[in-house]
Design an enzyme around this catalytic site. Structure first.
Site, PDB file in Angstrom:
ATOM      1  N   HIS A   1       2.674  -4.482   4.046  1.00 32.58           N
ATOM      2  CA  HIS A   1       3.261  -5.182   5.572  1.00 32.58           C
ATOM      3  C   HIS A   1       2.732  -6.345   5.354  1.00 32.58           C
ATOM      4  O   HIS A   1       1.969  -6.863   4.178  1.00 32.58           O
ATOM      5  CB  HIS A   1       2.532  -4.169   5.925  1.00 32.58           C
ATOM      6  CG  HIS A   1       2.946  -3.421   5.748  1.00 32.58           C
ATOM      7  ND1 HIS A   1       4.002  -2.009   7.079  1.00 32.58           N
ATOM      8  CD2 HIS A   1       2.600  -1.480   6.287  1.00 32.58           C
ATOM      9  CE1 HIS A   1       3.677  -1.219   7.178  1.00 32.58           C
ATOM     10  NE2 HIS A   1       2.908  -0.697   6.675  1.00 32.58           N
TER      11      HIS A   1
ATOM     12  N   HIS B   1       1.143  -1.200  -0.102  1.00 33.55           N
ATOM     13  CA  HIS B   1      -0.092  -0.338   0.029  1.00 33.55           C
ATOM     14  C   HIS B   1       1.020   1.463   0.035  1.00 33.55           C
ATOM     15  O   HIS B   1       2.019   0.709   0.144  1.00 33.55           O
ATOM     16  CB  HIS B   1      -0.837  -0.109   1.192  1.00 33.55           C
ATOM     17  CG  HIS B   1      -0.679   0.748   2.811  1.00 33.55           C
ATOM     18  ND1 HIS B   1      -1.392   1.188   3.317  1.00 33.55           N
ATOM     19  CD2 HIS B   1       0.841   0.546   2.625  1.00 33.55           C
ATOM     20  CE1 HIS B   1      -0.556   1.473   4.197  1.00 33.55           C
ATOM     21  NE2 HIS B   1       0.487   1.099   4.192  1.00 33.55           N
TER      22      HIS B   1
ATOM     23  N   HIS C   1       4.938  -0.018  -0.339  1.00 34.24           N
ATOM     24  CA  HIS C   1       5.761  -0.445   0.209  1.00 34.24           C
ATOM     25  C   HIS C   1       4.641  -1.533   0.458  1.00 34.24           C
ATOM     26  O   HIS C   1       3.538  -1.739   0.340  1.00 34.24           O
ATOM     27  CB  HIS C   1       6.422   0.107   1.662  1.00 34.24           C
ATOM     28  CG  HIS C   1       5.096   0.965   2.732  1.00 34.24           C
ATOM     29  ND1 HIS C   1       4.550   2.532   1.830  1.00 34.24           N
ATOM     30  CD2 HIS C   1       4.651   0.935   3.457  1.00 34.24           C
ATOM     31  CE1 HIS C   1       3.913   2.317   2.760  1.00 34.24           C
ATOM     32  NE2 HIS C   1       4.114   1.556   4.308  1.00 34.24           N
TER      33      HIS C   1
ATOM     34  N   GLU D   1      -0.662  -3.384  11.343  1.00 36.26           N
ATOM     35  CA  GLU D   1       0.068  -2.670  10.535  1.00 36.26           C
ATOM     36  C   GLU D   1       1.369  -4.180  10.457  1.00 36.26           C
ATOM     37  O   GLU D   1       2.050  -4.020  10.018  1.00 36.26           O
ATOM     38  CB  GLU D   1      -0.395  -1.244  10.533  1.00 36.26           C
ATOM     39  CG  GLU D   1       0.545  -1.327   8.802  1.00 36.26           C
ATOM     40  CD  GLU D   1       0.273   0.396   8.638  1.00 36.26           C
ATOM     41  OE1 GLU D   1      -0.993   1.178   8.022  1.00 36.26           O
ATOM     42  OE2 GLU D   1       1.258   1.541   9.272  1.00 36.26           O
TER      43      GLU D   1
ATOM     44  N   CYS E   1       5.710   6.838   4.871  1.00 40.33           N
ATOM     45  CA  CYS E   1       5.019   5.714   4.764  1.00 40.33           C
ATOM     46  C   CYS E   1       4.137   6.387   2.500  1.00 40.33           C
ATOM     47  O   CYS E   1       2.863   5.774   1.948  1.00 40.33           O
ATOM     48  CB  CYS E   1       3.319   5.986   5.219  1.00 40.33           C
ATOM     49  SG  CYS E   1       4.243   5.940   7.269  1.00 40.33           S
TER      50      CYS E   1
ATOM     51  N   ASP F   1      -4.777 -10.194   0.393  1.00 43.88           N
ATOM     52  CA  ASP F   1      -3.333 -11.215   0.512  1.00 43.88           C
ATOM     53  C   ASP F   1      -2.761 -10.989  -0.659  1.00 43.88           C
ATOM     54  O   ASP F   1      -3.232 -11.864  -2.070  1.00 43.88           O
ATOM     55  CB  ASP F   1      -3.729 -12.234   0.800  1.00 43.88           C
ATOM     56  CG  ASP F   1      -3.003 -12.889   0.885  1.00 43.88           C
ATOM     57  OD1 ASP F   1      -1.516 -12.395   1.575  1.00 43.88           O
ATOM     58  OD2 ASP F   1      -2.239 -14.660   1.015  1.00 43.88           O
ATOM     59  N   HIS F   2      -1.513 -10.819  -0.635  1.00 43.83           N
ATOM     60  CA  HIS F   2      -0.551 -10.621  -2.110  1.00 43.83           C
ATOM     61  C   HIS F   2      -0.491  -9.203  -3.188  1.00 43.83           C
ATOM     62  O   HIS F   2      -1.165  -9.930  -4.616  1.00 43.83           O
ATOM     63  CB  HIS F   2       0.100 -11.743  -2.483  1.00 43.83           C
ATOM     64  CG  HIS F   2       1.312 -12.832  -1.785  1.00 43.83           C
ATOM     65  ND1 HIS F   2       0.210 -13.462  -0.560  1.00 43.83           N
ATOM     66  CD2 HIS F   2       2.111 -13.177  -1.717  1.00 43.83           C
ATOM     67  CE1 HIS F   2       1.652 -14.207  -0.142  1.00 43.83           C
ATOM     68  NE2 HIS F   2       2.662 -13.606  -0.888  1.00 43.83           N
TER      69      HIS F   2
END
Lengths: 140, 140, 140, 140, 140, 140
Positions: free
Chosen positions: E40, E13, E38, E123, E32, E78-79
């Protein structure tokens, strides 16, 4: 086959070498050398090496190893000030590295039926040391 | 280069050697030998060793390793009673040590393109064992 | 002010309601209903609520709370088979939810100088329940 | 909406009330009252409550909250002896409970755009306290 | 009685509000807001509230709850790149706070036999948010 | 004696080899090859080997090691897109394995007074790699 047993203790320490000047201590140890002391919840992992006994399915009972670690180490340092209450650290800086050596020395001959392989000591979640006995040997 | 994949399973077991008397079992295994059984959330870490393939950037896909671990180990022991439902533990005490050997034996020839290096099995957060295959070799 | 004390125990259980058919049990509980049982390392967190005593700086000594939790709960279930060795679970399905209620019931009147606020019980790292006493009250 | 920020600090403390006799202190605090002090890696969780600002998607930048926690709390206690180096604990026993109140007092008026909701302080992995401000209010 | 189920997903994100200038974005979001994005490993905890059914010993099967969370949330994020692949985040900044609201919205009407109580989203190990539905209500 | 320092960073990446077809990439990397990218909270553990200096009680100050890891690694990858912002990963697939090699390469000559022993990199709690330098040597 290797067995590892984990233990915890809470202790105060400071990093200070009385043979050095205050400035030299501050330069070497920074905030870790605050003479009033600070503290940690240390995590200790002791690893022993042996061969499985067919009768028991293990080579040392994990509970037996726990009793030795508690008696030889945890009872001496838990809720203690390491610099003031453990003689060894009157002459050795109370770093995690020296604590691992001291732990190795105390455990080495107390464990029967298997061999002490590694002492791993976490000062915080971000810092740990591992000691395998004679440093020149380089076991790993 | 070493790759480690972690898995979990929940199982019941007890430590009991049927060739020994009840007293002898109790002396050897204490509360872990309660014949009604008890249980754990086991954590298994499987480490394999290989050389990076330039095309893929890995030597085994972590997902492939996961599938093998699930099929060969987790599916057999998760939500099972190890003593009663895995044949091997009718003849071997269901210690963490023997479970690591059994896991090694099942995985050893199932992994292609790299070598099984280590099986690490946590019974609780405080106890784990590591097995590297032939015990006489002493790889670490 | 709230104080929480954490404890762990290893136990076997299975989810099975003897008043239901085997098919119904399997439909309701899936692999968790394996009649041979399986097991967990449970993590228990007990929270009590009180007002700080100026003299001591606390309202209950965390060590006192630990002793109560060990005596009333851990000693009864650690390394036990919950279904077979705790009477309450002959008549109640041994779910995490019912275990939390049983724990609440045993602790409620044993704690002096403060009030039991919450029982939190982890079956695995992925599943936990929280109980605050009377369900109709909606404490949180 | 609630935001929680976590921080850590390592400090020495001891539990000792100078208005009480040594025997009374020992009875109340046990090994935690060792006058040489001991230490911990404290974990602090600060929770604030607010309403999302559409423009930013948050009500306080987690980094801003971190800076406040570091400046008001961590910088004062990290690698320090709490009893000797924080004035408040010359007159209050350095329990986790009193530390949570002291932290609440320091943070309460420093956070803009949202409300301080909870201070949670872990002394070890097994012990923590939670404070929500006025104890009589009983927010949870 | 409250049941919490934990899940994990890995996603990319960035924090960026297209209605603001680049400078304003940088001032608000710092590192950020790196436009390349980037990522998480998010940890999601979903808590539901209900009353125990005597027959089953629970009010919702934790496995049923897992299936809903996977289908409604994990499979979508996810991914994935949250900003580019979830429509909601074309119009809302992809903060942890807005993600918690989006998760609440998707789960709210999908859970039968009990009530959605809380969405908690980590996060990192140091930052998490909690959402209880209507912000004006102040449920806790 | 071995010292390990732990660090964390959050980054986006994707697994994609531009020399292969889209089908081949999808077959090799599955959901990890989503071209929009995804992300992780990576955990990095750097282990160095040395001999204790009697004067300081350590062989490298853990804080010094932290500064090197931050400057050489964390500052370059934290809150970054690894594929787009680190040149090395324009020509190497951004797997955890290749990242460990890149980290080794950057750290190897930056550490004075001791030897780099191991780079361990966790992509998630379930997957990690370890690199000890020359792969043919097989140090462990």
């Amino acid at each position: 086959m290797y067995l590892t047993r984990r233990a915890e203790f809470s202790a105060a320490h400071t990093l200070f070498n009385p043979e050095l000047s205050r400035d030299e201590n501050e330069r070497l140890f920074g905030k870790c050398g605050n003479p009033q002391g600070h503290g940690h919840n240390y995590v200790l992992e002791v690893t022993v090496k042996g061969t499985i006994d067919t009768k028991t399915g293990f080579f040392i009972n994990a509970e037996t190893l726990k009793v030795i670690i508690d008696r030889e180490i945890v009872d001496l340092v838990d809720h203690k000030n390491i610099n003031l209450e453990i003689d060894y650290f009157r002459e050795h800086v109370a770093t995690c590295e020296n604590m691992a050596k001291w732990i190795w020395g105390r455990l080495q001959n107390k464990i029967e039926g298997c061999t002490l392989h590694r002492v791993k000591l976490f000062e915080t979640a971000n810092n740990c040391v591992e000691y395998f006995g004679d440093e020149n040997e380089g076991p790993r």
